[in-house]
Write a protein that holds these residues in place. Structure first.
Motif, PDB file in Angstrom:
ATOM      1  N   GLU A   1       0.876  -1.316  -0.183  1.00 51.97           N
ATOM      2  CA  GLU A   1      -0.010  -0.192  -0.043  1.00 51.97           C
ATOM      3  C   GLU A   1       0.934   1.481   0.001  1.00 51.97           C
ATOM      4  O   GLU A   1       0.779   2.110   0.746  1.00 51.97           O
ATOM      5  CB  GLU A   1      -1.038  -0.008   1.176  1.00 51.97           C
ATOM      6  CG  GLU A   1      -1.611  -1.246   1.338  1.00 51.97           C
ATOM      7  CD  GLU A   1      -2.646  -1.491  -0.196  1.00 51.97           C
ATOM      8  OE1 GLU A   1      -3.125  -0.473  -0.664  1.00 51.97           O
ATOM      9  OE2 GLU A   1      -2.874  -2.657  -0.188  1.00 51.97           O
ATOM     10  N   LYS A   2       1.810   1.427  -0.875  1.00 51.56           N
ATOM     11  CA  LYS A   2       2.659   2.507  -1.257  1.00 51.56           C
ATOM     12  C   LYS A   2       1.935   3.865  -1.242  1.00 51.56           C
ATOM     13  O   LYS A   2       2.527   4.883  -0.767  1.00 51.56           O
ATOM     14  CB  LYS A   2       3.359   2.399  -2.306  1.00 51.56           C
ATOM     15  CG  LYS A   2       4.639   1.058  -2.035  1.00 51.56           C
ATOM     16  CD  LYS A   2       5.366   0.855  -3.273  1.00 51.56           C
ATOM     17  CE  LYS A   2       6.325  -0.194  -3.015  1.00 51.56           C
ATOM     18  NZ  LYS A   2       6.239  -1.378  -3.781  1.00 51.56           N
ATOM     19  N   LYS A   3       0.718   3.840  -1.847  1.00 50.23           N
ATOM     20  CA  LYS A   3      -0.141   5.264  -1.863  1.00 50.23           C
ATOM     21  C   LYS A   3      -0.434   5.683  -0.648  1.00 50.23           C
ATOM     22  O   LYS A   3      -0.705   6.826  -0.408  1.00 50.23           O
ATOM     23  CB  LYS A   3      -1.474   4.805  -2.987  1.00 50.23           C
ATOM     24  CG  LYS A   3      -1.956   6.046  -3.115  1.00 50.23           C
ATOM     25  CD  LYS A   3      -3.217   5.728  -4.268  1.00 50.23           C
ATOM     26  CE  LYS A   3      -3.914   6.898  -4.443  1.00 50.23           C
ATOM     27  NZ  LYS A   3      -5.239   6.480  -5.622  1.00 50.23           N
ATOM     28  N   ILE A   4      -0.869   4.585   0.300  1.00 49.25           N
ATOM     29  CA  ILE A   4      -1.135   5.376   1.362  1.00 49.25           C
ATOM     30  C   ILE A   4       0.080   5.448   2.398  1.00 49.25           C
ATOM     31  O   ILE A   4       0.198   6.656   2.925  1.00 49.25           O
ATOM     32  CB  ILE A   4      -2.023   4.130   2.441  1.00 49.25           C
ATOM     33  CG1 ILE A   4      -3.228   3.938   1.762  1.00 49.25           C
ATOM     34  CG2 ILE A   4      -2.207   4.829   3.896  1.00 49.25           C
ATOM     35  CD1 ILE A   4      -4.118   2.597   2.419  1.00 49.25           C
ATOM     36  N   CYS A   5       1.027   4.740   2.510  1.00 49.36           N
ATOM     37  CA  CYS A   5       2.213   5.025   3.310  1.00 49.36           C
ATOM     38  C   CYS A   5       3.021   5.968   3.002  1.00 49.36           C
ATOM     39  O   CYS A   5       3.545   7.051   3.643  1.00 49.36           O
ATOM     40  CB  CYS A   5       2.919   3.618   3.338  1.00 49.36           C
ATOM     41  SG  CYS A   5       2.108   2.245   4.236  1.00 49.36           S
TER      42      CYS A   5
END
Length: 159
Positions: free
Chosen positions: A97-101
């Motif tokens: 979940e790179k978009k969130i992190c």
């Protein structure tokens, strides 16, 4: 016929599919959580910011290979069962979940703990042991105002 290797294999396959489906299903909205909830880009906002039954969250941003993250997992599992209805606990796998992190929270190390309350995200300020997390959840879920009958009780609360 029942008891054949093919039937046993089919039962095992169905059980595994049901288990995997339960692990990837979004948390039910409107009911207090007693387990750590996996969050994804798809489920994050609807689960954390709009669920009226779960308005206070502790969020763990982690990587599966991180030893400190792995050590924190059973502590959060225990805390989730103690704090059901008071504090929900979510986990976000930052390797997926790179978009969130990175995009939303600029997570730079693992594990990162944040909490959500009243529309705002903040850094979690206390220890990573069970007592600290449970104490934090219980205190943060209490009313901001306490009615006291005398000055002695005020000192008890403050000290």
């Amino acid at each position: 016929p029942i008891g054949t290797p093919l039937t046993a294999f089919s039962t095992l396959l169905l059980s595994t599919a049901l288990l995997l489906a339960s692990l990837t299903t979004a948390a039910p909205i409107g009911t207090p959580h007693s387990t750590v909830i996996p969050l994804t880009t798809k489920t994050f906002d609807s689960t954390v910011t709009t669920d009226s039954a779960n308005t206070l969250w502790l969020l763990k941003f982690y990587a599966p290979w991180c030893g400190h993250c792995v050590a924190l997992s059973p502590i959060l599992d225990q805390a989730a069962s103690h704090l059901s209805g008071k504090l929900s606990i979510g986990k976000i796998d930052c390797t997926i979940e790179k978009k969130i992190c990175k995009g939303k929270f600029d997570v730079r190390g693992y594990p990162t703990l944040k909490y959500y309350r009243d529309g705002e995200f903040s850094d979690y300020p206390l220890g990573r042991d069970l007592d600290s997390i449970v104490s934090f959840g219980e205190k943060m879920s209490q009313s901001a105002v306490k009615v006291v009958k005398d000055v002695a009780r005020v000192y008890e609360i403050l000290v």
